[in-house]
Enzyme design. Structure first.
Site, PDB file in Angstrom:
ATOM      1  CB  CYS A  21    -131.778  88.406 -31.038  1.00 48.92           C
ATOM      2  SG  CYS A  21    -131.415  89.736 -32.189  1.00 48.92           S
ATOM      3  CG  HIS A  52    -131.846  84.944 -34.475  1.00 50.77           C
ATOM      4  ND1 HIS A  52    -132.977  85.269 -33.779  1.00 50.77           N
ATOM      5  CD2 HIS A  52    -131.247  86.121 -34.780  1.00 50.77           C
ATOM      6  CE1 HIS A  52    -133.075  86.590 -33.667  1.00 50.77           C
ATOM      7  NE2 HIS A  52    -132.031  87.126 -34.266  1.00 50.77           N
ATOM      8  CD  GLU A  63    -134.716  82.178 -33.322  1.00 49.62           C
ATOM      9  OE1 GLU A  63    -133.619  81.853 -32.822  1.00 49.62           O
ATOM     10  OE2 GLU A  63    -134.984  83.345 -33.661  1.00 49.62           O
TER      11      GLU A  63
END
Ligand SMILES: Nc1ncnc2c1ncn2[C@@H]1O[C@H](COP(=O)(O)OP(=O)(O)O)[C@@H](O)[C@H]1O
Ligand SMILES: [Mg+2]
Lengths: 782, 80, 255, 80
Positions: C107, C224, C226
């Site tokens: 990002c 993303h 994570e």
């Protein structure tokens, strides 16, 4: 009025014992002359009586210009709650889990294992009506500051929105701009916006409602209050520079009716800087964590004036400020401009002399501006200096801090039951029931799914980062959002959760403020119960018209009475809230809209349920039962353009039983899905569970009602659940134990939404309409 | 065909966080003597000859600028 | 995953590290980052060591891999990633990457990597001008990227949340990206195909969701990983975007 | 004190979503004859007299514009 120094003055209904007022510190002060002072006071929104009270608190002398600005803002409706205060005392605010009730920047409750959450909802209606993007954005900024001020890390936001119908370009502009503003601010902060609500109704055409709620989490021992103490302690201002933007912004705007005159208030628009706010969150939480602040407060409405005087008043101390030490954004700002500026992203802190270096260094490390602007005193006076003036003549305001903050007049406005209430109650939709045998109910269901108040809100929440912080367990689109409790930054991730929902059906409140407000609470509780959470406490945002109109005030009073009665019965305290009055344009008040923001507690995230059907073959059961209650329904409004009738009854006992049945069932892992029946009734609830689960259904409704009532009646206390066959028996035992009505409706599966003898629509078609409506409405071309 | 250039800038007194941070960033890069930095929009509009400046002004008021917080000015360039 | 290219396999790292040890990830924290904590948590959840690196830090000594997290560094004012790119730490990140050290940016981190010219192209405003937060379907491409633990052709999903995720570059750059197998991830349809007119929610050129540098050690992606690593909403597929590089580090191949 | 005006515009061939959307929105509002609409940045920089155009150019190359996708031009205005 002030015959002698010990007189008790009550020009505006308050009592001041002048012998208790601390003595002034200024030898001389540049007061306004007796002729002009009352005029300016009135221009600034005070009444003549109120100005007399101001004078009394000042020992009988006229006010200085700075003082007059300060008082007029502190005693504005927005800051002083002068019209609503007495009513708000009805709310129950105590409970075993309440750590902080109303009166602070946010309410705080315990959620178990030493964890606590702080939360509050606030309106930014008037600023948003002028500039939707910045208005909504700064609304988010303000409520977020209220949360981290308490020592809590913000972990979730919700937004509760109301607009006129989207066929008007102006309404699309307001809607799009507000959503974008909320997203842009919250996304940048890294606080997930996990839920909310939106309604479209002509009643909000001249006055949109933008309410924002924020929730933060902390360890119980981290709770901080904005109580100033320790004479000699430096007072610091953190964050942005102070400009002329927003002078008399929120507080002035929010305390007056909104009409064309508002155009002239344009310079009051404040521009948000979420980046600075993000840094403030980090700096403040880091410093609070190691005891860096004696007190911390945010600058909201009325800026420095309000946060400084409240801090002093809460601590029973005085405060000395020098406006020239406030980092200014513009040249030549006058003292009163500095004092009342509503520039965003600023925090006021009290620190000990020993901690000052650490505070400065920490701010420097984060790149946050920090200036010592004054100190705490033992005088009990709020004293404003202008450092540019010669010593001895530099005091521009010298006011008793406690009286300024707390002695604002309190009113008991007149009230009168609006005549229309009886008229609308007489409306009987019976003729429409008869029609229902000749219309194509499948088509009606599709029409309902295309109502702006029913269709999917995906267009909104996809513009919000609802997953940042990686703690969102149940994403938007369910009855309530679920967020994990913990402070990962401090190595603490738990298996506990909180469920969040906001609700209010303004149309119900317009038709029946007492029951309507109760339904707002019932629905919010039901929403968190559906995901398996125990309703714990609420915040509220009471959006109404001009309280000086008896009809409006009646509605306000009744709604507050209804909400507080329901809170008492359901055992749900009100720990924080906000009142937004004067929501009128061209004298047309909005629907009374007491929005409820609910926090529910989930002890184990392994016991959570969502609204979508999960498995073909599951049995569909309705907990609760349907009555003929189409009054005030979305069906009447959307299909027949009627806002009338008797709204659904609410039996709070039944409501609580239905909810606890479903909560128990979730905890026992009996349910595949649970979804509350609200706008659009059972047919819509069924369709929603089908659409989100990508599974059809085959059901029969044997309630003996006319088909339209059976499908679209908005009877309260109903939850639609589905469960696998092997769990049905245990579930039956559970409902039996709670003694709530229930019925088996049918089964999950197939490609169609089938309601025997009434509805048969393809799942794909229903899903498509449900999904694209909002976006299509936004993108329509005149 | 002709080209209009439209400058859209923040109204006097309206805070410009983007300008503020960019100014700071330049200072951090070692540039000195910067007093003020503001960021606005430059819109280039190529239109048929019959589109008048009055029409462009209307477009600005309606859509291209936000009159609540922005000012705009329009310049006609000779040829697109 | 694509066969590791000889160039990256023999890359010399700036500082020697012991083989077979828990890889140590440095997660850079810029003012305005807001996914750095999520990244640290995700890495630790998988079992790696992860520490924050302050943006003013000038040394990356002791780290085996660097993460540039998501967020809005410096408010993303001016252009996203533009101001962060001049943080003191970025000089060290550039040196680290140039020496073959593994760097991943998701990002905002991806945006910073392009601004720093560690990756080609640029990320501009989403085509529809709206922020987009949702789960997207992605196809793992046959690339030289050292980071991804999934076979080419694998279809997976990850959340995206961005305003400026619209990858753009000139024709020549695009041709080079393709020829060198630098496209790591593409947005696609659930069946792995690409829709006519593109599958990217943000309008990205050639449906590009993630690219690596020629050497394969620098990887930027808009989604993303994570956020879907520790199973918070039942998803753990993000781990595959960290495990490959960690294994390489453990084997002592990279750094 | 003097003022520089910096125009930052998208490079030829680089997609401009905001320009594209505005063009479409204007068409939806009924405006005709719009051929092209691009949105760039107008940066106003007020600096001390000793800040040269060359320095401003450097600021642009380094930070204010992204050479991968943007061009820029600088104009010196008489007085700030
Ligand atoms: N303004 C909004 N912002 C974010 N999420 C929203 C908004 N409006 C509605 N939602 C989400 O859409 C879903 C449906 O909302 P709503 O129809 O109000 O639910 P319910 O009728 O169960 O209260 C919920 O998950 C809610 O949080
Ligand atoms: Mg609702």
């Amino acid at each position: 009025m002030t015959e002698n120094a010990h007189a008790t003055v009550t020009p505006s209904g308050i009592e001041i014992d002048l012998s208790q007022v601390p003595a002034p510190v200024a030898a001389a002060i540049d007061t306004l002359d007796a002729e002009r002072a009352p005029q300016i006071a009135v221009d600034l929104g005070l009444t003549l009586d109120e100005y007399e009270t101001v004078k009394a608190t000042l020992g009988g002398r006229e006010a200085s210009l700075t003082e007059l600005y300060v008082y007029s803002l502190m005693w504005s409706e927005h800051c002083s709650y002068k019209h609503s205060k007495r009513q708000l005392r009805r709310f129950p605010s105590e409970g075993p889990d309440v750590m902080q009730g109303p009166g602070e920047n946010a309410g705080v409750i315990r959620v178990g294992d030493g964890w606590a959450v702080a939360f509050k909802m606030e309106s930014h209606n008037h600023p948003s009506a002028i500039e939707p993007f910045q208005g909504a954005a700064t609304g988010v900024g303000g409520i977020v500051r209220d949360i981290f001020t308490m020592g809590a890390r913000p972990i979730a936001s919700l937004d509760s929105l109301r607009f006129g119908m989207l066929d008007k370009a102006r309404q699309r502009y307001l809607f799009e701009g507000s959503v974008e503003g909320i997203g842009s601010y919250g996304n940048c902060l890294g606080i997930p916006t996990v839920g909310g609500e939106v309604y479209f109704d002509e009643a909000y055409e001249g006055n949109c409602l933008i309410n924002a709620m924020c929730v933060g989490v902390m360890r119980e021992e981290d709770l901080t209050r904005a109580v100033g103490s320790g004479p000699g302690n430096p007072v610091v201002l953190l964050g942005s520079t102070t400009g002329r933007d927003g002078i008399g912004g929120a507080s002035t705007l929010a305390s007056q009716e909104f009409d064309e005159a508002a155009e002239n208030k344009r310079p009051a628009v404040q521009v948000g800087d979420p980046f600075t706010e993000k840094l403030l969150i980090e700096v403040c939480l880091e410093l609070l964590q190691r005891g860096g602040f004696v007190a911390l407060g945010d600058l909201g409405a009325a800026g420095l004036t309000s946060s400084a005087s409240e801090m002093a008043s809460r601590g029973g101390v005085g405060i000395d400020l020098d406006v020239r030490k406030v980092p200014a954004r513009e040249d030549g700002m006058r003292p009163f401009e500095v004092m009342v500026s509503e520039s965003q992203e600023r925090m006021l802190g009290v620190v000990t002399p020993e901690n000052l270096d650490d505070v400065m260094a920490t701010c420097e490390r984060w790149g946050v501006r920090c200036a010592v602007i004054g100190s705490i005193t033992d005088t009990g006076r709020f004293v404003v200096h202008d450092g540019d003036l010669p010593a001895g003549q530099d005091i521009v305001a010298d006011m008793p801090a406690a009286l300024l903050a707390d002695a604002a007049p309190v009113y008991d406005p007149a009230f009168r039951r609006p005549a229309y209430l009886d008229e609308v109650a007489e409306y009987n939709p019976y003729h429409l029931l008869l029609e229902s045998t000749v219309v194509d109910l499948s088509a009606v269901l599709l029409t309902m799914l295309a109502s702006p108040n029913v269709c999917s809100r995906r267009w909104i929440w996809e513009q919000y980062d609802h997953q940042v912080q990686s703690g969102t367990v149940v994403l938007p689109g369910a009855d309530a959002a679920v967020v994990r409790v913990g402070l990962p930054g401090r190595g603490a991730v738990t298996n506990r959760g909180i469920a969040l929902a906001s609700d209010c059906n303004g149309r119900y409140c317009y038709l029946d403020p007492y029951v309507g407000a109760q339904i707002a609470l019932a629905e919010a509780s039901r929403n968190v119960s559906c995901v398996g959470a125990r309703p714990a406490a609420i915040t509220d945002c009471l959006n109404f018209g001009n309280p000086e109109k008896p009809e409006v005030f009646y509605m306000f009073k009744e709604a507050v009475r209804g909400l507080s009665d329901a809170c008492k019965v359901m055992g749900v305290p009100v720990v924080s809230g906000n009142v937004s009055l004067y929501n009128e344009s061209f004298s047309q008040p909005i629907h009374p809209t007491p929005v409820v923001g609910m926090v529910g507690i989930i002890d184990s995230l392994d016991e959570v349920c969502t609204a979508s059907f999960k498995q073909a073959g599951d049995t569909i059961i309705l907990v609760g039962e349907t009555h003929d209650e189409l009054g005030g329904s979305e069906y009447l409004k959307h299909v027949h353009d009627v806002t009338a009738g008797t709204i659904p009854r609410l039996d709070l006992g039944l409501e609580m039983d239905v909810q606890s049945t479903v909560r128990d069932a979730v905890r026992m892992h009996l349910l595949s899905s649970a979804h509350d029946c609200s706008d659009g009734g059972l047919a819509v609830a069924l369709a929603e569970s089908c659409i989100s689960g990508h599974l059809g259904c085959e059901v029969a409704l044997d309630d003996g009602l006319e088909p339209v009532a059976s499908l679209f009646s908005e009877t309260q206390s109903r939850i639609l659940v589905s469960l696998s066959d092997d769990k049905v028996e245990e579930f039956e035992k559970l409902v039996g134990k709670h003694a709530v009505p229930w019925s088996v409706l049918g089964t999950v599966g197939g490609e169609r939404i089938g309601i025997e003898g009434k509805v048969d629509v393809g799942l794909g078609e229903a899903a498509h309409i449900f999904d694209v409506t909002l976006e299509d409405l936004v993108n329509q071309v005149d | 065909m002709k080209r209009y250039e439209i400058f859209v800038t923040g109204k006097e007194g309206i805070f410009d966080p983007a300008g503020e941070q960019s100014k700071r960033a330049l200072a951090n890069l070692g540039y000195q003597g910067i007093d003020e930095l503001t960021i606005g929009k430059l819109i280039r509009l190529d239109v048929e000859d019959d589109v008048t400046e009055e029409t462009v002004r209307e477009m600005c008021r309606k859509l291209l600028a936000n009159p609540v917080i922005e000012d705009f000015s329009i310049t006609l360039l000779e040829e697109a | 995953m694509a066969a590791t290219s000889a160039a990256t396999a023999t890359a010399v790292a700036p500082s020697v590290s012991v083989t077979t040890r828990r890889p140590r990830f440095g997660v850079v924290s810029f003012p305005g980052s807001n996914c750095e904590q999520d990244a640290v948590n995700a890495l630790r959840f998988i079992g790696y060591s992860a520490e924050f690196v302050w943006h003013r830090s000038t040394s990356l000594d002791g780290f085996d891999a660097i993460v540039l997290p998501g967020g809005f560094s410096y408010g993303d004012y001016l252009r996203c990633g533009a101001i962060a790119r001049f943080s003191p730490v970025m000089e060290a990140v550039i040196a680290f990457a140039d020496a073959g050290g593994p760097v991943i940016g998701f990002c905002n981190g991806f945006q910073v990597l392009t601004e720093a010219h560690l990756l080609p192209g640029c990320l501009i405003r989403n085509e529809n001008l709206h922020f987009i937060c949702k789960s997207v379907v992605l196809r793992v491409e046959d690339s030289t990227c050292e980071w991804v633990d999934l076979a080419p052709g694998t279809v997976t999903s990850l959340p995206v949340a961005h305003n400026e995720g619209n990858y753009t570059c000139d024709e020549a750059t695009l041709a080079r990206l393709r020829a060198n197998h630098q496209v790591v991830l593409r947005y696609c349809e659930p069946d792995g195909s690409t829709a006519l007119g593109g599958s990217a929610p943000n309008g990205a050129t050639d449906d590009i969701a993630g690219i690596c540098n020629e050497a394969g050690n620098v990887f930027g992606l808009m989604p993303h990983p994570e956020r879907v690593t520790d199973g918070v909403n039942g998803q753990t597929q993000g781990a595959a975007f960290f495990t490959a590089i960690a294994r390489r580090i453990e084997r002592g191949v990279a750094r």
